[in-house]
Design a protein around this motif. Structure first.
Motif, mmCIF file in Angstrom:
data_model
loop_
_atom_site.group_PDB
_atom_site.id
_atom_site.type_symbol
_atom_site.label_atom_id
_atom_site.label_comp_id
_atom_site.label_asym_id
_atom_site.label_seq_id
_atom_site.Cartn_x
_atom_site.Cartn_y
_atom_site.Cartn_z
ATOM 1 N N ASP A 190 10.875 14.792 -0.144
ATOM 2 C CA ASP A 190 12.310 14.624 -0.373
ATOM 3 C C ASP A 190 12.596 13.570 -1.436
ATOM 4 O O ASP A 190 13.721 13.112 -1.576
ATOM 5 N N GLY A 191 11.570 13.156 -2.171
ATOM 6 C CA GLY A 191 11.759 12.167 -3.222
ATOM 7 C C GLY A 191 11.741 10.735 -2.736
ATOM 8 O O GLY A 191 11.873 9.811 -3.525
ATOM 9 N N VAL A 192 11.581 10.528 -1.429
ATOM 10 C CA VAL A 192 11.535 9.176 -0.867
ATOM 11 C C VAL A 192 10.070 8.748 -0.778
ATOM 12 O O VAL A 192 9.253 9.441 -0.180
ATOM 13 N N TRP A 193 9.781 7.621 -1.371
ATOM 14 C CA TRP A 193 8.421 7.096 -1.355
ATOM 15 C C TRP A 193 8.348 5.919 -0.397
ATOM 16 O O TRP A 193 9.214 5.046 -0.401
ATOM 17 N N ALA A 194 7.322 5.910 0.436
ATOM 18 C CA ALA A 194 7.137 4.849 1.429
ATOM 19 C C ALA A 194 5.990 3.941 0.999
ATOM 20 O O ALA A 194 4.983 4.403 0.448
ATOM 21 N N PHE A 195 6.169 2.659 1.283
ATOM 22 C CA PHE A 195 5.142 1.657 1.011
ATOM 23 C C PHE A 195 5.046 0.751 2.236
ATOM 24 O O PHE A 195 6.059 0.416 2.840
ATOM 25 N N ALA A 196 3.822 0.371 2.605
ATOM 26 C CA ALA A 196 3.613 -0.510 3.752
ATOM 27 C C ALA A 196 2.794 -1.713 3.309
ATOM 28 O O ALA A 196 1.886 -1.583 2.477
ATOM 29 N N GLY B 60 4.937 -2.882 10.712
ATOM 30 C CA GLY B 60 6.350 -3.212 10.799
ATOM 31 C C GLY B 60 7.001 -3.568 9.484
ATOM 32 O O GLY B 60 8.212 -3.699 9.422
ATOM 33 N N GLN B 61 6.227 -3.734 8.434
ATOM 34 C CA GLN B 61 6.817 -4.054 7.140
ATOM 35 C C GLN B 61 6.646 -2.875 6.199
ATOM 36 O O GLN B 61 5.566 -2.628 5.686
ATOM 37 N N ARG B 62 7.756 -2.159 6.014
ATOM 38 C CA ARG B 62 7.755 -1.005 5.125
ATOM 39 C C ARG B 62 8.908 -1.112 4.150
ATOM 40 O O ARG B 62 9.952 -1.684 4.470
ATOM 41 N N VAL B 63 8.712 -0.537 3.002
ATOM 42 C CA VAL B 63 9.754 -0.451 1.987
ATOM 43 C C VAL B 63 9.828 1.004 1.563
ATOM 44 O O VAL B 63 8.802 1.683 1.441
ATOM 45 N N TYR B 64 11.062 1.479 1.340
ATOM 46 C CA TYR B 64 11.258 2.858 0.919
ATOM 47 C C TYR B 64 12.006 2.888 -0.405
ATOM 48 O O TYR B 64 12.953 2.135 -0.606
ATOM 49 N N ARG B 65 11.588 3.771 -1.273
ATOM 50 C CA ARG B 65 12.286 4.005 -2.530
ATOM 51 C C ARG B 65 12.956 5.364 -2.416
ATOM 52 O O ARG B 65 12.293 6.391 -2.326
ATOM 53 N N CYS B 66 14.287 5.343 -2.375
ATOM 54 C CA CYS B 66 15.072 6.568 -2.239
ATOM 55 C C CYS B 66 15.798 6.852 -3.541
ATOM 56 O O CYS B 66 16.492 5.970 -4.054
ATOM 57 N N PRO B 67 15.685 8.060 -4.071
ATOM 58 C CA PRO B 67 16.484 8.387 -5.247
ATOM 59 C C PRO B 67 17.970 8.324 -4.893
ATOM 60 O O PRO B 67 18.361 8.719 -3.795
ATOM 61 N N MET C 62 0.853 -1.162 0.000
ATOM 62 C CA MET C 62 0.000 0.000 0.000
ATOM 63 C C MET C 62 0.909 1.239 0.000
ATOM 64 O O MET C 62 1.731 1.406 0.898
ATOM 65 N N PRO C 63 0.779 2.097 -0.981
ATOM 66 C CA PRO C 63 1.611 3.300 -1.023
ATOM 67 C C PRO C 63 1.293 4.252 0.128
ATOM 68 O O PRO C 63 0.137 4.466 0.462
ATOM 69 N N ARG C 64 2.325 4.793 0.720
ATOM 70 C CA ARG C 64 2.155 5.789 1.783
ATOM 71 C C ARG C 64 2.538 7.173 1.282
ATOM 72 O O ARG C 64 2.344 8.152 1.954
ATOM 73 N N GLY C 65 3.180 7.224 0.129
ATOM 74 C CA GLY C 65 3.468 8.498 -0.512
ATOM 75 C C GLY C 65 4.843 9.057 -0.216
ATOM 76 O O GLY C 65 5.655 8.463 0.479
ATOM 77 N N ASN C 66 5.066 10.233 -0.774
ATOM 78 C CA ASN C 66 6.290 11.004 -0.582
ATOM 79 C C ASN C 66 5.984 11.985 0.538
ATOM 80 O O ASN C 66 5.634 13.127 0.312
ATOM 81 N N ARG C 67 6.110 11.524 1.764
ATOM 82 C CA ARG C 67 5.561 12.226 2.914
ATOM 83 C C ARG C 67 6.365 13.428 3.366
ATOM 84 O O ARG C 67 5.864 14.277 4.080
ATOM 85 N N TYR C 68 7.635 13.506 2.988
ATOM 86 C CA TYR C 68 8.456 14.612 3.469
ATOM 87 C C TYR C 68 8.983 15.468 2.334
ATOM 88 O O TYR C 68 9.890 16.253 2.511
ATOM 89 N N THR D 46 18.449 11.919 1.942
ATOM 90 C CA THR D 46 17.892 10.822 2.744
ATOM 91 C C THR D 46 18.656 9.532 2.489
ATOM 92 O O THR D 46 19.027 8.823 3.426
ATOM 93 N N HIS D 47 18.909 9.238 1.235
ATOM 94 C CA HIS D 47 19.635 8.008 0.888
ATOM 95 C C HIS D 47 21.047 8.039 1.470
ATOM 96 O O HIS D 47 21.498 7.056 2.077
ATOM 97 N N LEU D 48 21.732 9.154 1.331
ATOM 98 C CA LEU D 48 23.098 9.259 1.843
ATOM 99 C C LEU D 48 23.133 9.129 3.366
ATOM 100 O O LEU D 48 24.016 8.466 3.917
ATOM 101 N N ARG D 49 22.166 9.742 4.060
ATOM 102 C CA ARG D 49 22.089 9.625 5.523
ATOM 103 C C ARG D 49 21.880 8.172 5.937
ATOM 104 O O ARG D 49 22.471 7.704 6.906
ATOM 105 N N ARG D 50 21.056 7.458 5.205
ATOM 106 C CA ARG D 50 20.805 6.049 5.531
ATOM 107 C C ARG D 50 22.058 5.204 5.335
ATOM 108 O O ARG D 50 22.321 4.285 6.119
#
Length: 90
Positions: A9-15, A21-28, A1-7, A33-37
């Motif tokens: 910053d180009g990062v899309w969240a999916f649950a 507890g099960q989430r996936v993130y798509r980071c450009p 289920m898409p949660r959107g680009n909530r901040y 955000t990607h570099l911090r991770r």
């Protein structure tokens, strides 16, 4: 289920629906955000003590925020920010 680009910053969240507890993130690539991770991941790999502290925190927060993924994520933020900030000073 898409949660959107909530901040915005180009990062899309999916649950996974119905499963906290099960989430996936798509980071450009190369986004802040990607570099911090990546920095955070690398710091945990370098320090067993830090990785253990993070594991303990995650267990405690998982119990406290069992059905509140946003609260769980927000509660981890200070720890993550400190680790990333410390990496910048090294």
């Amino acid at each position: 289920m898409p949660r959107g680009n909530r901040y915005d910053d180009g990062v899309w969240a999916f649950a996974k629906q119905g499963s906290p507890g099960q989430r996936v993130y798509r980071c450009p690539p190369f986004s802040d955000t990607h570099l911090r991770r990546l920095i955070f991941r690398d710091q945990l790999r370098r320090s067993r003590e830090m990785a253990g502290a993070y594991a303990t925190l995650k267990r405690r927060l998982a119990a406290a925020f069992a059905f509140d993924g946003d609260g769980y994520t927000e509660a981890k933020t200070q720890f993550i920010d400190e680790v990333v900030k410390r990496a910048g000073r090294e």
